[in-house]
Scaffold this active site. Structure first.
Site: not given
Length: 344
Positions: A199, A135, A121, A124-125, A202, A128
């Site tokens: 999910a 997705d 994503v 930056a924090e 998607w 995973f």
């Protein structure tokens, strides 16, 4: 099976309301805009409303003045819009930028196992490690197939196929045929093990959109077609009487969610008239979910892999979301397109 019945003028008007409300939102180079704009592009294909091209072009051109931002899998979703703009304008700058994003996916994006993309994503924090999320099929998998076809780049195309096969292997339950939200390769489990509605939206939508890009004689066609066929067969048996699906598909105590329902209903249309009675119910429910100002309602907020079912049930759904706008547009555009193609 009966033909899908709808008022073409009404659906076109609702699409226009959604598009106009969408461009009153503020987007960064990230997945809310990526999915929203994918839907706007689909809306253009169905309506040929030139205003939609201008809206997309204005947004993208302004963003490109600053160059590409640091990329993530979620950020790659804007690539769908770039491919669309290249198609309708012929301007190579859009394809060149899309190719930069494809190079990022192919050579720089984190992977695990047999080349499965780790879901990343923009923030930056949030990391995973070695997690596959459904997705990713929308944000990057389908994009790689599309750009591979446009540029005649077999390496891009094959990487797109790799994502569909890899995600099926780790996410689709061989018993229920539903897709889990995510897979943790390190822990070797599906984390909370939830059949999350979006999910499955998607997965179903992207497989349905991928199949026309693949030669029917290619082994991957049969693999993806089989996964989608079995998933759709399971999904129609979980549709609520309202025409929508629950945010946890097999939990009727979880709320009904519109973005997942739009993605699933769009995919059902890829089977021609086989699932018309289910699509008809979804159409009524999704049209009803569009507010007068064009906001698509009952769309769950951005959802990480929650710790348990209760976590998914508590995700709020009162705000406008780019993915809700885009998935509703995609479905309604597909409805309109039935007037232009053989639907059997």
């Amino acid at each position: 099976m009966a033909q899908l019945i709808f008022d073409e003028e009404k659906v076109t008007s609702v699409i226009d309301r959604i598009v106009k409300r969408t461009f009153q939102m503020d987007f960064a180079w990230d997945w809310p805009g990526g999915v929203a704009f994918y839907g706007v592009a689909e809306a253009y294909e169905a309506t040929e409303n030139e205003e939609y091209i201008n809206l997309l072009k204005t947004w993208v051109d302004e963003q490109l003045e600053d160059g590409l931002p640091p990329l993530s899998i979620n950020g790659v979703s804007i690539g769908h819009t770039l491919l669309f703009l290249h198609k309708v304008t012929g301007d190579d700058v859009y394809l060149e930028t899309a190719a930069e994003m494809a190079e990022y996916v192919l050579h720089k994006a984190p992977r695990f196992g047999e080349g499965i993309l780790q879901h990343t994503v923009n923030a930056a924090e949030y990391v995973f490690p070695e997690q596959a999320w459904a997705d990713t099929l929308m944000m990057a998998g389908l994009f790689m197939l599309r750009i591979g076809r446009v540029m005649e780049r077999e390496d891009y195309f094959e990487d797109g196929l790799r994502q569909f096969h890899g995600h099926e292997d780790v996410l689709q339950d061989p018993v229920t045929n539903l897709y889990y939200h995510a897979w943790d390769n390190k822990a070797q489990n599906h984390l909370s093990g939830i059949y999350w509605g979006r999910a499955n939206g998607w997965a179903a939508l992207t497989m349905a959109k991928a199949l026309p890009l693949i030669e029917v004689t290619h082994p991957s066609f049969m693999i993806i077609d089989g996964s989608l066929r079995d998933q759709l067969s399971a999904l129609v048996r979980l549709q609520d009487e309202s025409g929508l699906w629950h945010t946890i598909l097999d939990d009727p105590d979880s709320y009904l969610e519109v973005s997942a329902s739009a993605g699933i209903a769009s995919a059902l249309m890829s089977s021609g008239k086989l699932y018309t009675k289910y699509v008809q119910k979804s159409l009524a429910a999704i049209l009803d979910a569009v507010e007068e100002d064009g906001r698509v309602s009952r769309v769950s907020a951005g959802t990480a892999v929650m710790k348990n079912a209760e976590g998914y049930k508590q995700v709020p759904y009162k705000r406008i979301q780019g993915w809700g706008q885009g998935l509703a547009l995609t479905f309604l555009a597909d409805v309109l397109k039935t007037k232009k193609r053989l639907y059997q």
